[in-house]
Design a protein around this motif. Structure first.
Motif, PDB file in Angstrom:
ATOM      1  N   LYS A   2      49.369  33.032  53.614  1.00  0.00           N
ATOM      2  CA  LYS A   2      48.286  33.276  52.775  1.00  0.00           C
ATOM      3  C   LYS A   2      47.930  34.713  52.705  1.00  0.00           C
ATOM      4  O   LYS A   2      47.771  35.544  53.623  1.00  0.00           O
ATOM      5  N   ARG A   3      47.546  35.000  51.409  1.00  0.00           N
ATOM      6  CA  ARG A   3      47.126  36.509  51.286  1.00  0.00           C
ATOM      7  C   ARG A   3      45.604  36.845  50.799  1.00  0.00           C
ATOM      8  O   ARG A   3      45.009  35.784  50.471  1.00  0.00           O
ATOM      9  N   ARG A   4      45.002  37.754  51.347  1.00  0.00           N
ATOM     10  CA  ARG A   4      43.875  37.995  51.124  1.00  0.00           C
ATOM     11  C   ARG A   4      43.344  38.175  49.670  1.00  0.00           C
ATOM     12  O   ARG A   4      44.044  38.911  49.110  1.00  0.00           O
ATOM     13  N   ASN A   5      42.278  37.711  49.293  1.00  0.00           N
ATOM     14  CA  ASN A   5      41.753  38.034  47.960  1.00  0.00           C
ATOM     15  C   ASN A   5      40.945  39.190  47.964  1.00  0.00           C
ATOM     16  O   ASN A   5      39.865  39.225  48.245  1.00  0.00           O
ATOM     17  N   THR A   6      41.326  40.583  47.300  1.00  0.00           N
ATOM     18  CA  THR A   6      40.672  41.515  47.379  1.00  0.00           C
ATOM     19  C   THR A   6      40.131  41.969  45.951  1.00  0.00           C
ATOM     20  O   THR A   6      40.593  41.240  44.738  1.00  0.00           O
ATOM     21  N   LYS A   7      39.084  42.847  45.688  1.00  0.00           N
ATOM     22  CA  LYS A   7      38.552  43.248  44.473  1.00  0.00           C
ATOM     23  C   LYS A   7      39.879  43.757  43.728  1.00  0.00           C
ATOM     24  O   LYS A   7      40.035  43.670  42.381  1.00  0.00           O
ATOM     25  N   SER A   8      40.747  44.643  44.245  1.00  0.00           N
ATOM     26  CA  SER A   8      41.491  45.162  43.564  1.00  0.00           C
ATOM     27  C   SER A   8      42.687  44.328  43.160  1.00  0.00           C
ATOM     28  O   SER A   8      43.020  44.304  41.793  1.00  0.00           O
ATOM     29  N   LYS A   9      43.161  43.275  43.937  1.00  0.00           N
ATOM     30  CA  LYS A   9      43.974  42.213  43.091  1.00  0.00           C
ATOM     31  C   LYS A   9      43.249  41.569  42.223  1.00  0.00           C
ATOM     32  O   LYS A   9      44.043  41.175  41.124  1.00  0.00           O
ATOM     33  N   THR A  10      42.070  41.200  42.208  1.00  0.00           N
ATOM     34  CA  THR A  10      41.475  40.409  41.286  1.00  0.00           C
ATOM     35  C   THR A  10      41.494  41.146  40.001  1.00  0.00           C
ATOM     36  O   THR A  10      41.535  40.612  39.205  1.00  0.00           O
ATOM     37  N   GLU A  11      40.967  42.585  40.053  1.00  0.00           N
ATOM     38  CA  GLU A  11      40.987  43.408  38.849  1.00  0.00           C
ATOM     39  C   GLU A  11      42.235  43.402  38.030  1.00  0.00           C
ATOM     40  O   GLU A  11      42.342  43.203  36.799  1.00  0.00           O
ATOM     41  N   ILE A  12      43.283  43.832  38.792  1.00  0.00           N
ATOM     42  CA  ILE A  12      44.688  43.989  38.481  1.00  0.00           C
ATOM     43  C   ILE A  12      45.056  42.623  37.612  1.00  0.00           C
ATOM     44  O   ILE A  12      45.550  42.533  36.568  1.00  0.00           O
ATOM     45  N   LEU A  13      45.004  41.561  38.477  1.00  0.00           N
ATOM     46  CA  LEU A  13      45.472  40.267  37.966  1.00  0.00           C
ATOM     47  C   LEU A  13      44.613  39.759  36.557  1.00  0.00           C
ATOM     48  O   LEU A  13      45.324  39.437  35.493  1.00  0.00           O
ATOM     49  N   GLU A  14      43.372  40.348  36.595  1.00  0.00           N
ATOM     50  CA  GLU A  14      42.622  39.816  35.199  1.00  0.00           C
ATOM     51  C   GLU A  14      43.165  40.706  34.114  1.00  0.00           C
ATOM     52  O   GLU A  14      43.295  40.170  32.887  1.00  0.00           O
ATOM     53  N   ILE A  15      43.541  41.946  34.609  1.00  0.00           N
ATOM     54  CA  ILE A  15      44.135  42.744  33.334  1.00  0.00           C
ATOM     55  C   ILE A  15      45.393  42.130  32.799  1.00  0.00           C
ATOM     56  O   ILE A  15      45.694  42.277  31.741  1.00  0.00           O
ATOM     57  N   LEU A  16      46.210  41.883  33.697  1.00  0.00           N
ATOM     58  CA  LEU A  16      47.702  41.327  33.616  1.00  0.00           C
ATOM     59  C   LEU A  16      47.398  39.963  32.532  1.00  0.00           C
ATOM     60  O   LEU A  16      47.925  39.849  31.683  1.00  0.00           O
ATOM     61  N   LYS A  17      46.413  39.246  32.783  1.00  0.00           N
ATOM     62  CA  LYS A  17      46.276  38.050  32.404  1.00  0.00           C
ATOM     63  C   LYS A  17      45.465  38.146  30.777  1.00  0.00           C
ATOM     64  O   LYS A  17      45.976  37.418  29.956  1.00  0.00           O
ATOM     65  N   SER A  18      44.872  39.278  30.659  1.00  0.00           N
ATOM     66  CA  SER A  18      44.056  39.482  29.374  1.00  0.00           C
ATOM     67  C   SER A  18      45.480  40.427  28.559  1.00  0.00           C
ATOM     68  O   SER A  18      44.879  40.375  27.304  1.00  0.00           O
ATOM     69  N   SER A  19      46.401  40.593  29.193  1.00  0.00           N
ATOM     70  CA  SER A  19      47.329  41.528  28.319  1.00  0.00           C
ATOM     71  C   SER A  19      48.229  40.668  27.396  1.00  0.00           C
ATOM     72  O   SER A  19      49.248  41.071  26.734  1.00  0.00           O
ATOM     73  N   SER A  20      47.981  39.309  27.321  1.00  0.00           N
ATOM     74  CA  SER A  20      48.529  38.187  26.425  1.00  0.00           C
ATOM     75  C   SER A  20      50.104  38.293  26.921  1.00  0.00           C
ATOM     76  O   SER A  20      50.419  38.020  28.000  1.00  0.00           O
TER      77      SER A  20
END
Length: 127
Positions: A2-20
């Protein structure tokens, strides 16, 4: 693990999701981030995403690494397949996953885990 959910991870994942369907390089991600996440943290997060099967890495013909969100991979560890080609536009620089899976017959006794191929040319918008 199990990995910790950090602000950095969340922001990077959101950008990847929005990149279509486009893959992003480290530099592209850094430009899109609104916060001051340092270069090493971005690389660490991207590598962890690759290890965990959330994204896959594409090595471009320009020598850069691009990262694309995994959309069709199995959820179980070990089902992380990327048997498809990628396309990089020489004009706009967009890197995208091509949908068709590739099946290349190999000699007896060989087993492919993944296929990584890149086609470069001009995308629909630039041709």
């Amino acid at each position: 693990m199990k990995r910790r959910n950090t602000k950095s991870k969340t922001e990077i994942l959101e950008i990847l999701k929005s990149s279509s369907n486009s893959a992003l390089s480290h530099e592209m991600l850094q430009e899109k981030l609104n916060s001051n996440i340092d270069r090493a943290t971005i690389y660490r997060v991207l590598n962890r995403f690759c290890d965990d099967g959330w994204v896959h890495r594409i090595v471009g013909d320009d020598g850069k690494q691009y990262f694309a969100l995994c959309l069709n991979c199995g959820e179980k560890k070990g089902e992380h397949n990327h048997n498809h080609f990628h396309f990089r536009c020489l004009q706009c620089g967009t890197v995208e996953c091509l949908e068709n899976e590739i099946d290349i017959p190999l000699p007896k006794g060989y087993m492919a885990k993944s296929i990584n191929g890149l086609i470069s040319g001009y995308c629909n918008n630039c041709s």
